[in-house]
Design a protein around this motif. Structure first.
Motif, PDB file in Angstrom:
ATOM      1  N   THR A   1      12.591   1.160 -34.638  1.00  0.00           N
ATOM      2  CA  THR A   1      12.348   1.884 -35.886  1.00  0.00           C
ATOM      3  C   THR A   1      11.779   0.949 -36.939  1.00  0.00           C
ATOM      4  OG1 THR A   1      14.201   3.369 -35.379  1.00  0.00           O
ATOM      5  CG2 THR A   1      13.397   3.338 -37.656  1.00  0.00           C
ATOM      6  N   ALA A   2      12.364  -0.244 -37.048  1.00  0.00           N
ATOM      7  CA  ALA A   2      11.850  -1.235 -37.994  1.00  0.00           C
ATOM      8  C   ALA A   2      10.414  -1.626 -37.635  1.00  0.00           C
ATOM      9  CB  ALA A   2      12.748  -2.469 -37.997  1.00  0.00           C
ATOM     10  N   ASP A   3      10.134  -1.754 -36.336  1.00  0.00           N
ATOM     11  CA  ASP A   3       8.783  -2.095 -35.890  1.00  0.00           C
ATOM     12  C   ASP A   3       7.806  -0.959 -36.207  1.00  0.00           C
ATOM     13  OD1 ASP A   3       9.686  -4.512 -34.948  1.00  0.00           O
ATOM     14  OD2 ASP A   3       9.874  -3.841 -32.859  1.00  0.00           O
ATOM     15  N   LEU A   4       8.267   0.277 -36.054  1.00  0.00           N
ATOM     16  CA  LEU A   4       7.420   1.435 -36.353  1.00  0.00           C
ATOM     17  C   LEU A   4       7.026   1.441 -37.828  1.00  0.00           C
ATOM     18  CD1 LEU A   4       6.383   4.197 -35.055  1.00  0.00           C
ATOM     19  CD2 LEU A   4       8.349   5.222 -36.205  1.00  0.00           C
ATOM     20  N   LEU A   5       7.989   1.182 -38.695  1.00  0.00           N
ATOM     21  CA  LEU A   5       7.693   1.121 -40.125  1.00  0.00           C
ATOM     22  C   LEU A   5       6.768  -0.052 -40.434  1.00  0.00           C
ATOM     23  CD1 LEU A   5      11.223   1.906 -41.626  1.00  0.00           C
ATOM     24  CD2 LEU A   5       9.254   3.437 -41.523  1.00  0.00           C
ATOM     25  N   ARG A   6       7.028  -1.176 -39.792  1.00  0.00           N
ATOM     26  CA  ARG A   6       6.203  -2.364 -40.029  1.00  0.00           C
ATOM     27  C   ARG A   6       4.755  -2.114 -39.600  1.00  0.00           C
ATOM     28  NH1 ARG A   6       9.135  -5.514 -37.377  1.00  0.00           N
ATOM     29  NH2 ARG A   6      10.633  -5.895 -39.044  1.00  0.00           N
TER      30      ARG A   6
ATOM     31  N   TYR B   1       5.228  -1.109 -43.836  1.00  0.00           N
ATOM     32  CA  TYR B   1       6.450  -0.881 -44.612  1.00  0.00           C
ATOM     33  C   TYR B   1       7.521  -1.834 -44.084  1.00  0.00           C
ATOM     34  CZ  TYR B   1       9.988   1.588 -47.307  1.00  0.00           C
ATOM     35  OH  TYR B   1      10.978   1.899 -48.215  1.00  0.00           O
ATOM     36  N   VAL B   2       8.004  -2.694 -44.945  1.00  0.00           N
ATOM     37  CA  VAL B   2       9.006  -3.691 -44.549  1.00  0.00           C
ATOM     38  C   VAL B   2      10.380  -3.178 -44.958  1.00  0.00           C
ATOM     39  CG1 VAL B   2       9.741  -6.083 -44.726  1.00  0.00           C
ATOM     40  CG2 VAL B   2       7.303  -5.514 -44.884  1.00  0.00           C
TER      41      VAL B   2
ATOM     42  N   ASP C   1      15.066  -7.927 -52.070  1.00  0.00           N
ATOM     43  CA  ASP C   1      15.246  -9.302 -52.502  1.00  0.00           C
ATOM     44  C   ASP C   1      13.901 -10.027 -52.463  1.00  0.00           C
ATOM     45  OD1 ASP C   1      14.731  -9.833 -49.814  1.00  0.00           O
ATOM     46  OD2 ASP C   1      16.810 -10.291 -49.323  1.00  0.00           O
ATOM     47  N   PHE C   2      13.906 -11.307 -52.836  1.00  0.00           N
ATOM     48  CA  PHE C   2      12.652 -12.058 -52.949  1.00  0.00           C
ATOM     49  C   PHE C   2      11.895 -12.079 -51.627  1.00  0.00           C
ATOM     50  CE2 PHE C   2      10.018 -15.813 -52.676  1.00  0.00           C
ATOM     51  CZ  PHE C   2       9.389 -15.863 -53.911  1.00  0.00           C
ATOM     52  N   ALA C   3      12.586 -12.404 -50.547  1.00  0.00           N
ATOM     53  CA  ALA C   3      11.911 -12.566 -49.253  1.00  0.00           C
ATOM     54  C   ALA C   3      11.281 -11.258 -48.784  1.00  0.00           C
ATOM     55  CB  ALA C   3      12.902 -13.080 -48.210  1.00  0.00           C
ATOM     56  N   ARG C   4      12.005 -10.141 -48.942  1.00  0.00           N
ATOM     57  CA  ARG C   4      11.470  -8.864 -48.453  1.00  0.00           C
ATOM     58  C   ARG C   4      10.329  -8.377 -49.341  1.00  0.00           C
ATOM     59  NH1 ARG C   4      12.941  -3.263 -48.185  1.00  0.00           N
ATOM     60  NH2 ARG C   4      14.726  -3.556 -49.562  1.00  0.00           N
TER      61      ARG C   4
ATOM     62  N   THR D   1       2.675  -9.289 -48.834  1.00  0.00           N
ATOM     63  CA  THR D   1       1.832  -9.912 -47.809  1.00  0.00           C
ATOM     64  C   THR D   1       1.281  -8.863 -46.848  1.00  0.00           C
ATOM     65  OG1 THR D   1       3.121 -11.963 -47.964  1.00  0.00           O
ATOM     66  CG2 THR D   1       1.777 -11.648 -45.990  1.00  0.00           C
ATOM     67  N   ALA D   2       2.139  -7.882 -46.475  1.00  0.00           N
ATOM     68  CA  ALA D   2       1.710  -6.839 -45.540  1.00  0.00           C
ATOM     69  C   ALA D   2       0.703  -5.888 -46.176  1.00  0.00           C
ATOM     70  CB  ALA D   2       2.918  -6.065 -45.026  1.00  0.00           C
ATOM     71  N   ARG D   3       0.949  -5.516 -47.426  1.00  0.00           N
ATOM     72  CA  ARG D   3       0.096  -4.526 -48.098  1.00  0.00           C
ATOM     73  C   ARG D   3      -1.162  -5.134 -48.703  1.00  0.00           C
ATOM     74  NH1 ARG D   3       1.893   0.715 -49.094  1.00  0.00           N
ATOM     75  NH2 ARG D   3       3.392   1.217 -47.449  1.00  0.00           N
ATOM     76  N   LEU D   4      -1.048  -6.372 -49.182  1.00  0.00           N
ATOM     77  CA  LEU D   4      -2.169  -6.997 -49.892  1.00  0.00           C
ATOM     78  C   LEU D   4      -2.452  -8.387 -49.313  1.00  0.00           C
ATOM     79  CD1 LEU D   4      -1.047  -6.090 -53.530  1.00  0.00           C
ATOM     80  CD2 LEU D   4      -2.758  -4.888 -52.151  1.00  0.00           C
ATOM     81  N   PRO D   5      -2.968  -8.433 -48.097  1.00  0.00           N
ATOM     82  CA  PRO D   5      -3.210  -9.746 -47.470  1.00  0.00           C
ATOM     83  C   PRO D   5      -4.271 -10.572 -48.200  1.00  0.00           C
ATOM     84  CG  PRO D   5      -4.192  -7.977 -46.172  1.00  0.00           C
ATOM     85  CD  PRO D   5      -3.352  -7.320 -47.212  1.00  0.00           C
ATOM     86  N   GLN D   6      -5.065  -9.937 -49.069  1.00  0.00           N
ATOM     87  CA  GLN D   6      -6.107 -10.669 -49.784  1.00  0.00           C
ATOM     88  C   GLN D   6      -5.568 -11.469 -50.962  1.00  0.00           C
ATOM     89  OE1 GLN D   6      -5.506  -7.480 -49.980  1.00  0.00           O
ATOM     90  NE2 GLN D   6      -6.018  -6.589 -51.965  1.00  0.00           N
TER      91      GLN D   6
END
Length: 307
Positions: free
Chosen positions: A11-16, A20-21, A203-206, A212-217
């Motif tokens: 499920t987490a992989d599907l969202l990722r 979506y993290v 939190d900060f890490a998430r 990073t996932a949404r805006l890799p630029q």
């Protein structure tokens, strides 16, 4: 159409896969809701990603997204169904003019399926070749209590009762996601029919992983400063703290302004992207923004050195 995930990790992989993290608790409750066919009720502050979960599910599972945007005064005619009164009146006039139909037959025909206008909830109960759709009932707290009561039958039995026709039940229940910004309390009777999860600020890490996932630029150093600054703002007593949506908007804005790191001037010029109330902006702009920026840069340097 993608099969439903077979585990919490899947499920987490599907969202990722939809950028979506999610944290472990959200992935767990979502997996259980999908596995057991139960509606999922998500509460949390505006902008933390509740609505996005339904969008990502529809995208990654290859299902149709049916969205009901709630508002004060929302009723059955707008949310579930209504009769096409214009067509019914035309049918009556044609029947009277031709004189070849008795009133009983005409009355039965008027309340048949061809005069029924299906609104989002009824649409979500219909069969779909791609599989049961994702029904998003968004910002339920904006509606009135009578509409909540009407939803009880739908959420427990996935069916709608239309007095003139009877009960219409889903052959395969849709995936139901309800969201609330908690501007008012939702009744316990509705909550009991759903699995529940509070979507908190990350939190900060998430949050960094989300950017990073949404805006890799966006340069990594700028992303770190953006996340640290937003997290610092959330620790203040503001009228409305910025959500993840504002973090993403702000990072995009800074890139458009060719910023490679935060500066006091850039923060002051773009605070309206993060904060939506003038009192909050006036409090932060200037000296407070400069102080937070110094603190943020020190924190980011310490985090980077410790990694």
């Amino acid at each position: 159409m993608t099969a439903l995930p077979a585990s919490v990790d899947a499920t987490a992989d599907l969202l990722r896969a939809g950028s979506y993290v999610a944290d472990r608790s959200l992935a767990t409750v979502l997996y259980l809701a999908l596995k057991l066919g139960r509606p999922l009720f998500l509460e949390g502050e505006a902008g933390v990603g509740k609505t996005e979960i339904a969008k990502v599910l529809a995208k990654t599972l290859g299902r149709r997204l049916v969205r009901l945007q709630c508002y004060e005064g929302l009723d059955v005619a707008a949310a579930v169904y209504e009769w096409n009164y214009a067509r019914q009146m035309l049918e009556i006039r044609l029947g009277e003019a031709s004189g070849d139909r008795d009133r009983a037959a005409l009355g039965e025909d008027l309340f048949s399926d061809r005069f029924l206008i299906r609104r989002p909830i009824l649409q979500a109960l219909e069969p779909d070749v791609a599989g049961p759709p994702v029904l998003l009932i968004d910002e339920l707290d904006r509606t009135d209590e009578p509409f909540e009561a009407y939803l009880l039958e739908i959420l427990s039995d996935f069916q709608v009762t239309i007095p003139e026709i009877g009960t219409i039940a889903a052959a395969h229940p849709p995936i139901v996601i309800l969201t609330s910004n908690r501007t008012r309390e939702i009744h316990d009777a509705l909550k009991r029919r759903c699995f529940y999860h509070w979507v908190d600020y990350p939190d900060f890490a998430r949050e960094l992983a989300i950017l990073t996932a949404r805006l890799p630029q966006v340069p990594e150093s700028l992303s770190r400063q953006v996340v640290a600054f937003v997290q610092a703002l959330r620790g203040l007593d503001l009228f409305k703290a910025p959500g993840v949506a504002e973090s993403l908007d702000w990072a995009s804005t800074l890139v458009e302004l060719d910023q490679i790191e935060l500066s006091a001037g850039a923060v002051d010029d773009t605070l309206g992207i993060l904060l939506k109330y003038q009192d909050d902006i006036a409090r932060i702009q200037g000296d407070e923004a400069a102080r937070l920026l110094m603190q943020v840069k020190a924190d980011v340097s310490a985090r980077t050195a410790g990694e």
